[in-house]
Motif scaffolding. Structure first.
Motif, mmCIF file in Angstrom:
data_model
loop_
_atom_site.group_PDB
_atom_site.id
_atom_site.type_symbol
_atom_site.label_atom_id
_atom_site.label_comp_id
_atom_site.label_asym_id
_atom_site.label_seq_id
_atom_site.Cartn_x
_atom_site.Cartn_y
_atom_site.Cartn_z
ATOM 1 N N UNK A 1 0.824 -1.204 0.000
ATOM 2 C CA UNK A 1 0.000 0.000 0.000
ATOM 3 C C UNK A 1 0.864 1.263 0.000
ATOM 4 N N UNK A 2 2.038 1.189 0.636
ATOM 5 C CA UNK A 2 2.926 2.345 0.727
ATOM 6 C C UNK A 2 4.380 1.914 0.627
ATOM 7 N N UNK A 3 5.228 2.849 0.204
ATOM 8 C CA UNK A 3 6.665 2.617 0.098
ATOM 9 C C UNK A 3 7.385 3.775 0.780
ATOM 10 N N UNK A 4 8.420 3.445 1.546
ATOM 11 C CA UNK A 4 9.301 4.477 2.107
ATOM 12 C C UNK A 4 10.692 4.280 1.537
ATOM 13 N N UNK A 5 11.237 5.340 0.934
ATOM 14 C CA UNK A 5 12.580 5.324 0.381
ATOM 15 C C UNK A 5 13.528 5.911 1.423
ATOM 16 N N UNK A 6 14.440 5.067 1.918
ATOM 17 C CA UNK A 6 15.390 5.496 2.944
ATOM 18 C C UNK A 6 16.775 4.984 2.560
ATOM 19 N N UNK A 7 17.212 5.372 1.366
ATOM 20 C CA UNK A 7 18.429 4.811 0.779
ATOM 21 C C UNK A 7 19.712 5.517 1.197
ATOM 22 N N UNK A 8 19.607 6.604 1.968
ATOM 23 C CA UNK A 8 20.778 7.222 2.565
ATOM 24 C C UNK A 8 21.634 8.026 1.611
ATOM 25 N N UNK A 9 22.930 8.115 1.959
ATOM 26 C CA UNK A 9 23.883 8.907 1.182
ATOM 27 C C UNK A 9 25.233 8.197 1.207
ATOM 28 N N UNK B 1 6.421 14.556 3.429
ATOM 29 C CA UNK B 1 7.466 13.630 3.002
ATOM 30 C C UNK B 1 7.008 12.667 1.913
ATOM 31 N N UNK B 2 5.981 13.055 1.171
ATOM 32 C CA UNK B 2 5.590 12.279 -0.003
ATOM 33 C C UNK B 2 6.486 12.658 -1.175
ATOM 34 N N UNK B 3 6.893 11.640 -1.940
ATOM 35 C CA UNK B 3 7.853 11.827 -3.031
ATOM 36 C C UNK B 3 7.195 11.600 -4.383
ATOM 37 N N UNK B 4 6.402 12.560 -4.815
ATOM 38 C CA UNK B 4 5.819 12.511 -6.153
ATOM 39 C C UNK B 4 4.531 11.725 -6.277
ATOM 40 N N UNK B 5 4.271 10.816 -5.351
ATOM 41 C CA UNK B 5 3.070 9.983 -5.378
ATOM 42 C C UNK B 5 2.461 9.924 -3.981
ATOM 43 N N UNK C 1 9.670 9.453 1.472
ATOM 44 C CA UNK C 1 11.129 9.374 1.578
ATOM 45 C C UNK C 1 11.581 10.086 2.841
ATOM 46 N N UNK C 2 12.688 9.601 3.428
ATOM 47 C CA UNK C 2 13.211 10.216 4.635
ATOM 48 C C UNK C 2 14.692 9.882 4.784
ATOM 49 N N UNK C 3 15.362 10.646 5.633
ATOM 50 C CA UNK C 3 16.778 10.408 5.879
ATOM 51 C C UNK C 3 17.679 11.209 4.963
ATOM 52 N N UNK C 4 18.936 10.773 4.866
ATOM 53 C CA UNK C 4 19.951 11.525 4.120
ATOM 54 C C UNK C 4 19.618 11.679 2.652
ATOM 55 N N UNK C 5 18.828 10.768 2.088
ATOM 56 C CA UNK C 5 18.484 10.876 0.676
ATOM 57 C C UNK C 5 17.549 12.048 0.424
#
Length: 479
Positions: free
Chosen positions: A134-142, A296-300, A305-309
């Motif tokens: 239902x949802x995705x969180x992008x936390x891919x860092x730096x 913190x919604x990223x386009x959709x 998304x959250x964190x260093x990214x």
């Protein structure tokens, strides 16, 4: 889409991803956490934990060399650099269980180790499996940013990622970058015995900090034998007969610095490409961070998304802060949503002495034309600082003119990273200096510095007419 496999898929098991997964599991959501590398991300494996472990050893060595300051006539330390790095790895191993697959599985999180690819706003593929969520969180860092300096790729340069693999202490170390990472590691290696040169293209180290504080730290570094080339730009790296040299230009001069190893610490670049981000058009900013809205919604609606990214602050505590908003907004949309709050963000640089800050400093206030007053308390007056042998530094508080409302605080001194917390709470809860002054602080502690700076503010703002009236009252009482 009907029949979701999960309420939430989190990509990345660094600080932001782990907190997101923890919160989701705690409120009984079905959550899947995907990590392609080591659990714990940069903070555990290559950032906060190893650097603070190394700092502790370097500080102890420094104290032993200056044992006379504590009334000890003679003290010596014999060490092997390989043992020091082994201790660093041991500390990582001790903390590792907190971020482990086993722990998160026990919390109810499904942990998958593999490369995640976002296929759509509700689909993630990993190890050939397509997960409907239902949802995705992008936390891919730096990751460490490596500038395009000619010749740099011809040497085996170090970054904050691979420096922990060292087994031999570099005789001559060049540090590119005078920010927090560069300053912390430069001081560490200098205290361990390396001949250290810091190259910083800006006019001061610690460019985000109060100018007075940065100048103090520059003087301290010089005293400890660190060579500072501020206002210098690295133009090329050469190797001649096995000798590596970095060529720098600045202040109308060209400087050549021979080195054995070079550490690149000029910043961190967000991991915002790959993983299917381009295919689903994840929006990016000019700085290549993922662009998000206030929630913190990223386009959709379904991708967060959250964190260093994301930024704008690349700190572990900010990543965790964002993770709460991203997770709650994802799991309870569209019923409830919260704007991420960046009003009060503290940070600290763990040099010796430490530098900590929250809110505005003087340069920020001047650039933004914000009126302010400064109240200071010198730590050389603090009983506990004198007893501990670290009576140096200052607490600087900016307030609204004529009022006790705090605009910002900068602290230079031992335990500054801890001392700042009281001011963070005060600013977050709209507590002024008067209430800090009226709070009992145990004696003798470092925290008393916060009360004393509040006392200095009070003294400076005591109404003269009231004092004159009291003087007359007491004179009358003596008759």
């Amino acid at each position: 889409m009907n029949g979701y496999d999960a309420n939430l898929v989190v990509i990345g098991a660094g600080s932001a991803g782990l907190v997101s997964a923890y919160i989701a599991a705690a409120i009984r959501a079905r959550v899947i956490l995907i990590e392609r590398g080591k659990m714990g991300g940069d903070c555990l494996n290559t950032g906060c934990v190893p650097s603070k472990s190394l700092i502790a050893t370097a500080r102890l060595l420094h104290q032993i060399r200056h044992a006379r300051n504590w009334g000890i006539r003679k003290a010596e330390a014999e060490f092997d650099f390989a043992d020091v790095m082994a201790r660093v790895r041991a500390v990582i191993a001790a903390i590792e269980p907190n971020d482990s697959v086993e722990r998160y599985t026990g919390l109810g999180v499904e942990v998958i180790q593999g490369e995640a690819t976002v296929r759509s706003p509700t689909e993630v593929e990993v190890n050939g499996r397509v997960i409907k969520t239902r949802n995705i969180i992008l936390a891919t860092g730096a990751q460490p940013f490596v500038p395009p300096i000619p010749g740099l790729d011809g040497v085996e340069f170090l970054t904050s990622d691979n420096i922990w693999e060292l087994e031999q202490l570099p005789g001559r170390l060049v540090v590119l970058g005078g920010g927090p990472i560069g300053c912390e590691l430069a001081q560490c290696f200098a205290r361990l015995g390396s001949e250290v040169t810091v190259v910083e293209m800006l006019p001061q180290i610690m460019i985000r900090e109060d100018r007075e504080i940065a100048e103090f730290m520059a003087e301290r570094f010089t005293t400890e034998g660190i060579r500072l080339l501020t206002g210098h730009r690295a133009v090329k790296v050469t190797a001649d007969g096995g000798q590596h040299v970095i060529h720098c230009e600045g202040n109308g001069e060209t400087v050549e610095v021979p080195f054995d190893r070079i550490l690149v610490a000029v910043g961190r670049a967000p991991r915002s490409t790959g993983s299917g981000f381009e295919a689903v058009n994840i929006p990016l900013t000019e700085k290549k961070t993922i662009e998000t809205n206030d929630y913190l919604q990223a386009g959709y609606p379904s991708i967060f998304a959250c964190g260093d990214v994301v930024g704008p602050y690349q700190f572990t505590h900010v990543a965790s802060h964002q993770a709460w908003y991203a997770t709650v907004n994802a799991l309870f949309r569209p019923l409830r949503k919260f704007r991420v709050d960046y009003r009060v963000i503290p940070w600290a640089t763990y040099t010796d002495p430490e530098v900590a800050r929250v809110g505005l400093n003087e340069q920020d206030a001047q650039e933004k034309n914000i009126p302010y007053e400064v109240t200071r308390y010198e730590l050389s007056h603090l009983d506990r600082a004198l007893a501990d042998g670290h009576a140096e530094g200052v607490v600087k508080v900016l307030t609204v003119p004529g009022k006790d409302r705090i605009l910002g605080v900068t602290i230079l001194g031992s335990h500054a990273g801890d001392l700042i917390a009281e001011f963070v709470l005060a600013m977050k809860q709209n507590i002024g200096l008067n209430r800090i002054l009226g709070t009992i602080h145990a004696y003798p502690t470092w925290m008393e510095a916060n009360k004393y700076v509040a006392g200095n503010w009070k003294k400076a703002h005591a109404p003269s007419w009231a004092l004159e009236l009291l003087e007359k009252f007491h004179r009358w009482r003596r008759k």
